[in-house]
Write a protein that holds these residues in place. Structure first.
Motif, short mmCIF file in Angstrom:
data_model
loop_
_atom_site.label_atom_id
_atom_site.label_comp_id
_atom_site.label_asym_id
_atom_site.label_seq_id
_atom_site.Cartn_x
_atom_site.Cartn_y
_atom_site.Cartn_z
N ASP A 19 -25.56 41.13 -30.74
CA ASP A 19 -24.59 40.49 -31.01
C ASP A 19 -24.98 39.40 -32.22
N VAL A 20 -23.88 39.08 -33.04
CA VAL A 20 -24.14 37.97 -34.13
C VAL A 20 -24.21 36.60 -33.34
N ASP A 21 -25.34 35.88 -33.42
CA ASP A 21 -25.77 34.48 -32.81
C ASP A 21 -24.96 33.42 -33.48
N ASN A 22 -23.92 33.00 -33.01
CA ASN A 22 -23.12 31.82 -33.81
C ASN A 22 -24.16 30.67 -34.36
N ASP A 23 -24.82 30.05 -33.43
CA ASP A 23 -25.42 28.85 -33.83
C ASP A 23 -26.76 28.95 -34.63
N SER A 24 -27.58 29.98 -34.59
CA SER A 24 -28.64 30.34 -35.26
C SER A 24 -28.14 30.57 -36.65
N MET A 63 -17.88 32.13 -38.40
CA MET A 63 -18.93 31.64 -37.44
C MET A 63 -18.11 30.08 -36.76
N ASP A 64 -18.08 29.87 -35.55
CA ASP A 64 -17.46 28.49 -35.15
C ASP A 64 -18.22 27.35 -35.72
N GLY A 65 -17.68 26.41 -36.09
CA GLY A 65 -18.47 25.12 -36.51
C GLY A 65 -19.23 25.24 -37.88
N ARG A 66 -18.98 26.34 -38.80
CA ARG A 66 -19.82 26.49 -39.89
C ARG A 66 -19.38 25.49 -40.88
N ILE A 67 -18.03 25.27 -41.07
CA ILE A 67 -17.45 24.20 -42.02
C ILE A 67 -18.07 22.80 -41.74
N GLY A 68 -18.21 22.21 -40.63
CA GLY A 68 -18.72 21.05 -40.15
C GLY A 68 -20.53 21.21 -40.52
N PHE A 117 -23.69 48.97 -37.27
CA PHE A 117 -23.10 49.52 -35.84
C PHE A 117 -22.30 48.47 -35.57
N GLY A 118 -21.27 48.99 -34.65
CA GLY A 118 -20.23 48.12 -34.12
C GLY A 118 -19.32 47.61 -35.13
N ASP A 119 -18.55 46.64 -35.08
CA ASP A 119 -17.79 46.10 -36.08
C ASP A 119 -17.69 44.61 -35.91
N ARG A 120 -16.75 43.89 -36.59
CA ARG A 120 -16.72 42.51 -36.96
C ARG A 120 -15.58 41.85 -35.95
N ARG A 121 -15.07 42.56 -34.89
CA ARG A 121 -14.16 42.13 -34.21
C ARG A 121 -14.63 40.82 -33.04
N THR A 122 -15.77 40.66 -32.93
CA THR A 122 -16.17 39.45 -32.15
C THR A 122 -16.27 38.06 -32.90
N TYR A 123 -16.21 38.02 -34.52
CA TYR A 123 -16.02 36.94 -35.32
C TYR A 123 -14.98 36.96 -36.00
N GLN A 124 -14.43 38.11 -36.78
CA GLN A 124 -13.19 37.87 -37.32
C GLN A 124 -11.99 38.11 -36.39
N MET A 125 -10.73 37.57 -37.04
CA MET A 125 -9.62 37.32 -35.93
C MET A 125 -8.99 38.63 -35.64
N LEU A 161 -3.45 29.40 -36.67
CA LEU A 161 -3.22 27.98 -37.06
C LEU A 161 -4.26 27.11 -36.18
N ARG A 162 -4.71 27.57 -35.21
CA ARG A 162 -5.93 26.79 -34.50
C ARG A 162 -6.97 26.71 -35.34
N GLU A 163 -7.37 28.15 -36.02
CA GLU A 163 -8.66 28.30 -36.79
C GLU A 163 -8.37 27.37 -38.05
N ILE A 164 -7.26 27.23 -38.44
CA ILE A 164 -7.08 26.33 -39.88
C ILE A 164 -7.19 25.05 -39.77
N GLU A 165 -6.67 24.48 -38.25
CA GLU A 165 -6.54 23.07 -37.85
C GLU A 165 -7.98 22.66 -37.67
N ALA A 166 -8.89 23.73 -36.93
CA ALA A 166 -10.31 23.12 -36.58
C ALA A 166 -11.13 22.97 -38.25
N ASP A 167 -10.70 24.01 -39.01
CA ASP A 167 -11.57 23.88 -40.41
C ASP A 167 -11.26 22.63 -41.07
#
Length: 327
Positions: A139-144, A170-175, A216-224, A233-239
């Motif tokens: 799986d795509v590792d978020n933090d690395s 990725m979660d937290g990438r804007i910060g 392999f697979g798809d991008r549904r574990t990270y794209q919405m 809206l929660r994603e936009i607010e977080a960014d």
């Protein structure tokens, strides 16, 4: 309350073309448009993208020519994607100062210093597996992945990019990117976040353009999930909270409800990406004589503006400029 028919006749305001223009509620200008471009290795290379008629993978010299043409038409901003000569497992190739997009940025700035360059930040074009980050345990590792994205952003800013546009989801990438830019002296470089990027079938032709289909697979574990508006809206607010200067909804046409809700709630600069599949559907229908291409293009653009979009990223940008310039 307004008077009713026959006292009220709304058609009175529609009979004259001058009056229609005077009272139109939505305006459109070339300042609203950003043209996506694809840069590849080589020289005098202009490789047609078969699923996106009129679009090309461009070598650096051809990229500069294309930007000159866009500038002459009044298009002031481009969004750059790269097709690298080599790929690796985690996209580190995109962090190098000699990587293909960095080369393109420097070449454009040398010839057209006023062209506003937005650099897409993601790993899918640069990884051997086609996913948007480092793969750990399948799986795509978020933090690395955040480390690679931050390094890529700094390198692009160092090359001369005017704006950074992370599209990885990725979660937290804007910060993480904001922190890296600031620590390296690029605190003035804005971030346009792909904040609500949906896992969409409308991206199909882009996979050809950027040579970035996942192996392999798809991008549904990270794209919405395209069924979810409140989550967007929660994603936009977080960014916004992490430091995004502009937020984006992608794709555009199926998500104008999200654009309108976000603009109303947050009132921040809003971008929409009129993506490859949306572009290619219009082109295919036009080539078959099923629609009036120019009319439908402009209807789409005005609809996006009416929904609350400030900036429109579109492969139609060149044609829009010609229409607005009456060429």
């Amino acid at each position: 309350m307004r008077p009713l028919f026959p006292t009220s006749r709304p058609r009175r305001l529609r009979y004259n073309s001058v009056l229609r223009e005077m009272i139109s509620e939505t305006s459109l200008s070339l300042n609203d448009f950003i043209m996506p471009l694809f840069v590849r290795p080589g020289k005098e290379e202009r490789v047609p993208i078969q699923s996106m008629p009129g679009n090309f993978q461009l070598s650096v010299d051809e990229l500069v020519k294309e930007c000159k043409e866009l500038s002459d038409l009044g298009i002031k901003a481009v969004l750059l994607f790269g097709i690298p000569e080599t790929k690796d497992e985690d996209g580190t190739v995109a962090t190098h100062d000699h990587s293909i997009v960095q080369q393109g940025i420097r070449a454009i700035k040398k010839e057209l210093p006023d062209m506003y360059i937005i650099a897409d930040v993601c790993n899918c074009e640069y990884t051997t597996h086609g996913h948007c980050g480092t793969i750990i345990d399948g799986d795509v590792d978020n933090d690395s992945t955040l480390i690679t994205l931050a390094n890529q952003s700094v390198s692009l800013a160092r090359a001369g990019a005017d704006m950074i546009a992370p599209s990885d989801m990725m979660d937290g990438r804007i910060g993480a990117i904001r922190k890296a830019l600031d620590e390296n002296g690029y605190e003035k470089t804005p971030i346009m976040a792909y904040s609500a990027k949906f896992a969409s079938a409308f991206y199909g032709p882009f996979r050809d353009a950027a040579e970035s289909a996942p192996q392999f697979g798809d991008r549904r574990t990270y794209q919405m999930d395209f069924r979810n508006g409140d989550e967007a809206l929660r994603e936009i607010e977080a960014d916004i909270a992490e430091g995004a200067d502009i937020v984006m909804v992608k794709p555009a046409l199926s998500f104008m409800d999200v654009i309108a809700r976000a603009k109303d709630r947050y009132n921040v600069p809003m971008a929409a990406y009129n993506v490859s599949g949306e572009f290619s559907m219009v082109k295919a229908a036009s080539e078959n004589g099923w629609v009036d291409e120019d009319r439908i293009i402009m209807e789409i653009m005005y609809s996006l503006k009416r929904a609350g979009t400030d900036l429109i990223i579109s492969y139609h940008s060149k044609r829009v400029s010609e229409i607005l310039n009456n060429k």
